[in-house]
Each structure stands twice: as structure tokens, then as C-alpha cells.
Design a protein around this motif. Structure first.
Motif, short mmCIF file in Angstrom:
data_model
loop_
_atom_site.label_atom_id
_atom_site.label_comp_id
_atom_site.label_asym_id
_atom_site.label_seq_id
_atom_site.Cartn_x
_atom_site.Cartn_y
_atom_site.Cartn_z
N LEU A 20 0.81 -1.30 0.01
CA LEU A 20 -0.22 0.06 0.14
C LEU A 20 0.93 1.05 0.06
N GLU A 21 2.13 1.04 0.32
CA GLU A 21 2.80 2.11 0.19
C GLU A 21 3.71 2.33 -0.92
N ARG A 22 3.44 1.74 -2.23
CA ARG A 22 4.19 1.74 -3.22
C ARG A 22 4.64 3.15 -3.99
N GLU A 23 3.43 3.81 -3.90
CA GLU A 23 3.51 5.28 -4.65
C GLU A 23 4.65 6.24 -3.71
N ASN A 24 4.36 5.97 -2.32
CA ASN A 24 5.44 6.90 -1.47
C ASN A 24 6.81 6.35 -1.89
N LEU B 79 13.10 -1.32 -5.06
CA LEU B 79 11.88 -1.26 -4.24
C LEU B 79 11.26 -2.67 -4.18
N ARG B 80 10.74 -3.19 -2.98
CA ARG B 80 10.30 -4.49 -2.97
C ARG B 80 9.11 -4.29 -2.06
N PHE B 81 7.93 -5.07 -2.19
CA PHE B 81 6.92 -5.08 -1.42
C PHE B 81 6.44 -6.42 -1.10
N TYR B 82 5.70 -6.57 0.23
CA TYR B 82 5.15 -7.53 0.62
C TYR B 82 3.59 -7.37 0.66
N ASP B 83 2.87 -8.17 0.53
CA ASP B 83 1.30 -8.07 0.14
C ASP B 83 0.56 -7.50 1.36
N GLU B 84 0.85 -8.02 2.78
CA GLU B 84 -0.09 -7.67 3.79
C GLU B 84 0.21 -8.06 4.96
N ALA C 43 6.93 -10.42 7.99
CA ALA C 43 7.61 -9.36 7.02
C ALA C 43 9.08 -9.05 7.28
N VAL C 44 9.56 -9.09 8.55
CA VAL C 44 10.98 -8.96 8.81
C VAL C 44 11.81 -10.22 8.34
N LEU C 45 11.26 -11.38 8.36
CA LEU C 45 11.90 -12.40 7.92
C LEU C 45 11.98 -12.55 6.42
N TRP C 46 10.81 -12.14 5.74
CA TRP C 46 10.82 -11.83 4.36
C TRP C 46 12.06 -10.72 3.82
N MET C 47 12.06 -9.70 4.57
CA MET C 47 13.14 -8.93 4.28
C MET C 47 14.64 -9.69 4.41
#
Length: 385
Positions: free
Chosen positions: A70-74, A83-88, A95-99
Motif C-alpha cells: 500500500l506504500e508503493r507510490e510513497n 523497491l520491494r513490496f510484500y502483500d499484507e 515481514a521482517v523474515l521476508w526482508m
């Protein structure tokens, strides 16, 4: 020249400073999750919430900004290319382990980690450093950061000037602490936004304040009440101003009516406490030594049993941040550090006193951008009613 928000060249330099810190610690890089650290490294002032947000600052290679989708545009406005994004949140994978999987390095410092993720994070890494390496870097300010702090202090002072000028009329009409705060807040905040709203849109800016009187002034963090200050009482006001995300503070103790000899004695001791704190910073003591030197001035005046808190704290992207002018912080004071200076005398059931100055350590001394106390000597700190 008018002030502007920090630009991309500042954040490029900030990341270079963070890289140097990571390299000196023998790390592959820093994963920054705390909101003020993220702002320092990227310029993103996003509201901290349950969705983790992070930036990877490697010793070698390009930074990676990792955010909820949801912060993609920012994210696209930061100038960071990766830039990399997770869903929710919470997601199947925290999310931190994904990072950590996205980073793919083995020697990492993380500034903030939920204890529930500690074992899983360690399994992914050869070395996990839980030091906030960004904070020592942030503690020494750049000229652009200092300029924002100095300007913020001027609006904290503006609140005090309005309070000093208008309080007599407001109290005489039955006005309360809350009324005093509302009037001065509207004045200072209105001036701040009139001058800077357009240029600083999208960055944090504002005024925070507290006003307490009489026995309530003995509660450093007490609520502001619908209470009418009475003749002979102390009235303390502590004000925070922020511009472009950077904070400053000013504060004063005023007397409703005439100052008694005892009140003047206490206010003089607080001024000596303030001055001792300034001298300690100029001498480049440690933070603990500065705290001791300042508070000794209150002890020497027979007010040791009225001390309730340290003399000050660092300021910057947080209103309260390290280093701390307090017991237990042996950080050596350096040029371009910024601190509050907050002598306080608290006598429960009787009254309370506090003043606040912002202090900027310079190459040859200490600058005080908070000007209200300097321009309003003790005998002028009265509210005529």
C-alpha cells in the motif's frame, strides 16, 4: 534564503554515513526498521503501524527499500531504485523474515526486532547484531538538520511569548490552563503554518505544549486541566516545535502576580543549573557528567530533594532521542549534537518549576536557539492580574 525540506543529496550522504558505520562494525550492512531511522535514510515520514517497513543499507551495493504494497507510490518518490513490496500483514511469512530473505546477506544489524522472531532470524544469519547503529550517526547533526531545529525553536518561543503577553487577561476573565494553552497554541501554530505549510507539505511540523499551575505544576507530565491559575502560583509551560521532522523545545516558569523571595531564589538556582549544563557541554564532558554538573547546582541550593528527572535529552527526528543527559549514558559530547536543558524543581502539594532550552553544541561552544529565557529575565517572568 528560505528553508526547505531535506533533499535527495542529504539522504545520499546519510546513507553513506550509515554504510561507514556498518563497515566499521564489520557488518554487511544495516536493516533499519525504526520509523525515525527509516526517515533518516530515505526521507520517508510514514506513520508507524503494525506493518513493518524497512530499508537495507549495505556496505557495498545499492539500498533496498522494503514496504507493504500500500506504500508503493510513497516509495517511488524516494529516489531509491530497488523497491520491494510484500502483500499484507501479518502474512504467511513475517515481514521482517521476508526482508532478510530479500537481502540475502549473512552479517546484519537490525535496529528493532520482535523477540518472537529472534530464533528464526538467527537461523538465517551467521551474525545478528541488535545494536541500533543508526542512532549514533543521527546524534551528530548536519547543518541542514540544525537549521530546521533552530527554526522550530523559534515557534516554541512564540508560544511562550504569546502566553506571557496574554495570560493576564485570560486569567482575569476566568480562563483556565486549557484556555491559556489553546490561545497560545493557536497563535504559534498559526504562525508556523502560515510561514512553512506550503514548502514543508508532506513532512512533520507542529506544536505540542503543556501548561500547569499551582500544585499541579509539581507533576512534570500532568494533564492540562480546566483549572484557573491563582495569584502567587507558579505556572509552567513546556513547548515542543517541529519542522521538516526535526524537533526543538522551549519552556519557562511564570509567576501569577508578584514573585516572592523564595520563588526568586528557586528560579535563580534553576538558572544556575541551566548555565552549568551549558558549560559542561562546552567542555565536551560525557553526558552523565553534564547531568551531574547541572543538577549539582540545584543540590548546592538545597533543592536536591526536589529533583525528579535528568537534565536533558537528545533531539532530532524524535522529540526525545539518544544521547541522554542522564545517569548511565557515558557518550562523549560532540560538535553538532543537540540537547534539551531542563532544570526542574518539584514540590508536591506546593508548586513546581521547570525551564527548557534547546542547546546546539558548536565547534567553539554552545548555541541556544531557544531565546525566550534570554530575552525575559527572571523578574520579568510574571503574569500581571
Amino acid at each position: 534564503m528560505s528553508l526547505r525540506p531535506l533533499d535527495s543529496t542529504f539522504f545520499d550522504r546519510a546513507r553513506d554515513r550509515l554504510r561507514a558505520r556498518a563497515q566499521a562494525a564489520g557488518l554487511d550492512g544495516l536493516l533499519l526498521l525504526r520509523a525515525p531511522n527509516l526517515a533518516y535514510a530515505t526521507g520517508l515520514f510514514l506513520s508507524a503501524n503494525e506493518r513493518p517497513m524497512g530499508v537495507w543499507v549495505p556496505v557495498e551495493g545499492d539500498p533496498i527499500l522494503m514496504l507493504p504494497a500500500l506504500e508503493r507510490e510513497n516509495a517511488e518518490g524516494t529516489g531509491i531504485r530497488d523497491l520491494r513490496f510484500y502483500d499484507e500483514f501479518p502474512g504467511e511469512v513475517p515481514a521482517v523474515l521476508w526482508m532478510l530473505d530479500q537481502i540475502g546477506r549473512k552479517s546484519i544489524a537490525i535496529d528493532l526486532l520482535d523477540a518472537a522472531l529472534l530464533d528464526a532470524a538467527r537461523e538465517k544469519l551467521a551474525r545478528l547484531d541488535l545494536t541500533d547503529h543508526a542512532m549514533p550517526v543521527r546524534a551528530v547533526k548536519e547543518p541542514e538538520e540544525i537549521a530546521l531545529t533552530v527554526e522550530a525553536a523559534s515557534f516554541a518561543d512564540l508560544f511562550l511569548s504569546r502566553l506571557h503577553a496574554a495570560a493576564g487577561d485570560i486569567i482575569s476573565q476566568g480562563g483556565t490552563e486549557a484556555d491559556l494553552m489553546a490561545d497560545a497554541m493557536a497563535h504559534a501554530r498559526g504562525a508556523l503554518f502560515a510561514k512553512h505549510k506550503e514548502a514543508f507539505a508532506g513532512t512533520p511540523m507542529g506544536i505540542t505544549a503543556s501548561v500547569h499551575s499551582g500544585p499541579r505544576a509539581a507533576l512534570p507530565h500532568g494533564a492540562v486541566l480546566e483549572r484557573v491559575p491563582q495569584a502567587g502560583e507558579t505556572l509552567i509551560a513546556g513547548i515542543g516545535g517541529s519542522l521538516g521532522g526535526y524537533h526543538a523545545e522551549s519552556g519557562v516558569t511564570l509567576i501569577v502576580g508578584e514573585i516572592s523571595p523564595e520563588q526568586r531564589r528557586i528560579m535563580a538556582a534553576m538558572e544556575a543549573c541551566n548555565d552549568a549544563g551549558v558549560a559542561a557541554l562546552a567542555a565536551r564532558t560525557t553526558c552523565t557528567q553534564a547531568n551531574d554538573a547541572a543538577l549539582d547546582a540545584l543540590r548546592d541550593a538545597g533543592l536536591g530533594d526536589t529533583i525528579r528527572h535528568r537534565i536533558g535529552h537528545g533531539m532530532g527526528l524524535e522529540g526525545h532521542e539518544a544521547p541522554w543527559l542522564a545517569p548511565g549514558d557515558d557518550t562523549r559530547i560532540e560538535t553538532h549534537m543537540i540537547f534539551s536543558n531542563e532544570p526542574g524543581v518539584y514540590r508536591p502539594g506546593i508548586d513546581g518549576y521547570r525551564t527548557i532550552n534547546t542547546m546546539v553544541v558548536t565547534a567553539d561552544g554552545v548555541d541556544i536557539p531557544s531565546r525566550f529565557q534570554a530575552t525575559t529575565p527572571i523578574d520579568a517572568r510574571v503574569i500581571a492580574i
